[in-house]
Structure formats: structure tokens, C-alpha cells
Design a protein around this motif. Structure first.
Motif, PDB file in Angstrom:
ATOM      1  N   UNK A 189     -21.730  61.908 -85.795  1.00 26.15           N
ATOM      2  CA  UNK A 189     -22.933  62.463 -86.173  1.00 26.15           C
ATOM      3  C   UNK A 189     -23.069  63.849 -86.399  1.00 26.15           C
ATOM      4  N   UNK A 190     -24.150  64.313 -86.018  1.00 28.79           N
ATOM      5  CA  UNK A 190     -24.198  65.984 -86.483  1.00 28.79           C
ATOM      6  C   UNK A 190     -24.750  65.876 -88.038  1.00 28.79           C
ATOM      7  N   UNK A 191     -25.161  65.070 -88.558  1.00 35.24           N
ATOM      8  CA  UNK A 191     -25.524  65.167 -90.103  1.00 35.24           C
ATOM      9  C   UNK A 191     -26.241  66.302 -90.508  1.00 35.24           C
ATOM     10  N   UNK A 192     -27.497  66.306 -89.628  1.00 34.51           N
ATOM     11  CA  UNK A 192     -28.638  67.197 -89.887  1.00 34.51           C
ATOM     12  C   UNK A 192     -28.370  68.447 -89.346  1.00 34.51           C
ATOM     13  N   UNK A 193     -27.669  68.426 -87.833  1.00 34.35           N
ATOM     14  CA  UNK A 193     -27.361  69.292 -87.060  1.00 34.35           C
ATOM     15  C   UNK A 193     -25.411  69.621 -87.074  1.00 34.35           C
ATOM     16  N   UNK A 194     -24.988  70.193 -87.681  1.00 32.24           N
ATOM     17  CA  UNK A 194     -25.619  70.811 -88.961  1.00 32.24           C
ATOM     18  C   UNK A 194     -24.425  70.569 -90.136  1.00 32.24           C
ATOM     19  N   UNK A 195     -24.288  69.485 -90.363  1.00 37.75           N
ATOM     20  CA  UNK A 195     -23.376  69.014 -91.539  1.00 37.75           C
ATOM     21  C   UNK A 195     -24.282  69.366 -92.708  1.00 37.75           C
TER      22      UNK A 195
END
Ligand SMILES: [Zn+2]
Length: 358
Positions: A189-195
Motif C-alpha cells: 500500500x502507501x500508493x497515495x501516501x506517498x508513492x
């Protein structure tokens, strides 16, 4: 003396205690961790909330240990939609705008690919083996594009990346764009935050890799943001200790630039840089389809350590009033993002860097 101070403080608090809420003191909430908010919520009353600005009063019941999540209001904090304007002179209209042609090269599919790649590591929590692999991979990408790459570690195994392209003129001024690579550690995860912010950094770097910059352009991929802005604090201190902090003419932070429902980007800085935020808003009107919300009263991301050292710094972030419902959760996955929105933010920040370089 200490006892006397405590006594006076106690007396002051006692005299200030009216009915709920306590006194007339206003505070800004400077945390977004669910655990902190749970701790705060029984003791605060919301006075105002818009975007990243949340102003509260304390109830009589408020214990002292929640004060770490609050900041006394200085009086100049605000959050407002700002309609940017671009008034170009006649001569500008005649000329071909070189910024416009560079900005047009931003490709949302490149951003999507990089977000997917970054979210394919099981975790990007700072210091983990997968976080280290992700850092190596991103450093390699910058290096392949011709940037000069260095790592700076706030502790062994927890490193940030500095990738730069030296300016052609010797002024020594640096324009820096940054975003954190670490995640809170949910699997894949962490796609929006911050990939999203890291992917936009890579895309900006790709677009300008052959551009002849006059000032030094530096990409700073930070680590340990989720653990308390560790990489950014460490680097800001390092630059300050080595008398290099004043070289930074502009710093832009990107944190959560991929989830969108209303086309608004929030521009956050401190009250003294309101004009800078309005200038970004004008650039947004000229070079992007974004609407802008300006928030004065910076907190909670890597721009803060640089603002504290009096560097003109601005955070670009999705409108906090409508932020991703998957914030810090396992559902923060690449399929939830809006890549054309992320591309618009890339265009905005590119136009800012290029405008400062001309
Ligand atoms: Zn973040």
C-alpha cells in the motif's frame, strides 16, 4: 523560581477557567494520526475547519498531555480558495512559452507505472529491507537519467536520496523538490501516501533531464517521514550546520498528490509566505487545470523543518477536506488514484521550478 512559575501558571489557568470551553485560547490541531485524534476528540470543540486548517478550543476537561498535538493560534492562520490569475504582458504573448512546452511533456502513464512499482514492495516502512530496496531502485532511476545521486542516512539503513543537476551559472542557488518514499507499512500500500509524491518527483526529473538549468535543481527523496519527519529534519540540520541552508531559494514538498475528487490542490505554507502560495496559484491558472486552496499554518510533513529554518517552502497536497478515505490504511492502493490529477500537480511544480530558473 521554578515553583513560583508553576504557581503563577497554575493560578493563571485557574483564573482562565470559565465554563466549557476553557478560556478564549484557540489552537490549531497539528496531528492526523488516528490514535492522537482519538485522544484529542473528547477534549476539544471545533471552531473552524477547512482543508488542513483545523482550529479548536479546549474543554475544561482537557489534560495537559494533549497539548503536544496542538499549537496556539498565532492569529494569521487561514485557509481559502484562491483564484489564480495570469496576466501576461504583450511581449510574453508574442513569444513561445518554453515552460508550456516542457510542462506538456508530463505523462500520467509514467506516474502510474512508478506508483504501481513502488506499491509492489510489501512495505516501505523506513529502515525495513523492502524500504532499502525501494530507495536503491529510485536512486538508480535518477542515476540512469543522468543525475548526480547521493544518499544521506539519518541512521544506518534509513537513507534519503539527493539527486541533482548542477546549475550552469555559478550563483549557487538551489531549487529543491521533495517527497517521502516511506509508508506507514501496510502491505503493498502507501500508493497515495506517498508513492504518488515519489513518482511525481521521478516524472519531473524525466521531463527536465535534458533541460539546461541555470540554477541547481535538486530532488530530495526523504525517508522516515512517517516516523516524525526524520530524514527531512536530519537534512535540514545538516544543511544548516554546514552553512548551506541559505542556498535553498525554493523548496517544494509533495505529500499525497494522487487522490482527487474536486480538482483542488492545497498549497500549504506559513503566513509569511502567503505571496509565494498566491504565486503558485497564478501558475496553476496558467499551466494546469487545478483549482487552489491556500492554507497558512504549516504542520505534519517534510516542509516543516525547512520552514523552521526560514527557507521559502510550500507543500502541495490533495485537498485535505476530501483526502483519500484510505489514509494510512491497507486500502491505499494504486487503483484508487487519479493519475491525471497527479500529472497536473507535476505540471504545477515544474512550472514553479522553471519560472524560478529563468
Ligand atoms: Zn505522507
Amino acid at each position: 523560581m521554578k515553583n513560583l512559575t508553576l504557581l503563577l501558571l497554575g493560578l493563571g489557568l485557574f483564573l482562565n477557567m470559565g465554563p466549557s470551553p476553557r478560556g478564549n485560547d484557540f489552537f490549531q490541531v497539528i496531528t492526523s494520526h488516528p490514535h492522537d485524534l482519538e485522544q484529542l476528540s473528547p477534549h476539544i470543540e471545533t471552531v473552524y475547519q477547512n482543508g488542513r486548517l483545523w482550529v479548536v478550543q479546549l474543554k475544561v476537561s482537557a489534560p495537559k498531555n494533549i497539548l503536544g498535538h496542538l499549537r496556539p493560534l498565532g492569529g494569521h492562520e487561514k485557509s481559502y480558495l484562491h483564484l489564480g490569475q495570469w496576466i501576461s504582458s504583450k511581449s510574453q504573448k508574442m513569444k513561445r512559452d518554453p515552460i508550456k512546452s516542457l510542462v506538456a511533456k508530463v505523462d500520467q502513464e509514467e506516474i502510474r507505472r512508478d506508483v504501481e512499482e513502488l506499491a509492489s514492495y510489501r512495505t516501505r516502512a523506513a529502515g525495513t529491507a523492502d524500504n532499502q530496496l525501494a530507495v536503491k531502485a529510485v536512486a538508480g532511476r535518477f542515476s540512469d537519467m543522468g543525475y548526480q545521486v547521493n544518499e544521506i542516512c539519518y541512521r544506518p539503513g534509513a537513507c534519503s536520496i539527493i539527486a541533482e543537476k548542477k546549475g550552469l551559472t555559478s550563483g549557487g542557488e538551489v531549487l529543491m523538490i521533495m517527497g517521502h518514499i516511506d509508508s506507514v507499512g501496510e502491505d503493498f500500500a502507501g500508493a497515495d501516501d506517498n508513492a504518488s509524491g515519489t513518482a511525481v518527483l521521478l516524472e519531473m526529473a524525466r521531463v527536465i533531464k535534458d533541460y539546461s538549468n541555470k540554477k541547481t535543481i535538486r530532488f530530495f527523496v526523504t525517508n522516515g517521514e512517517e516516523l516524525g519527519l526524520l530524514g527531512a529534519k536530519h537534512y535540514a540540520k545538516h544543511l544548516s550546520d554546514t552553512n548551506k541552508i541559505q542556498e535553498l531559494a525554493l523548496v517544494i514538498n509533495m505529500d499525497m498528490v494522487g487522490y482527487n475528487s474536486n480538482g483542488i490542490v492545497e498549497l500549504e505554507t506559513n503566513p509569511k509566505y502567503e505571496k509565494l502560495a498566491q504565486w503558485f496559484s497564478d501558475l496553476a491558472a496558467r499551466y494546469t487545470t487545478l483549482k487552489t486552496k491556500i492554507t497558512l499554518g504549516a504542520w505534519g510533513s517534510d516542509h516543516v523543518p525547512f520552514l523552521e529554518k526560514n527557507v521559502p517552502t510550500l507543500l502541495t497536497i490533495e485537498d485535505w477536506s476530501t483526502k483519500t478515505p484510505c489514509y494510512h490504511l491497507a486500502c491505499d492502493t494504486p487503483d484508487t488514484l487519479n493519475y491525471s490529477y497527479a500529472a497536473e500537480i507535476a505540471k504545477l511544480n515544474l512550472s514553479a521550478v522553471l519560472s524560478k530558473d529563468i
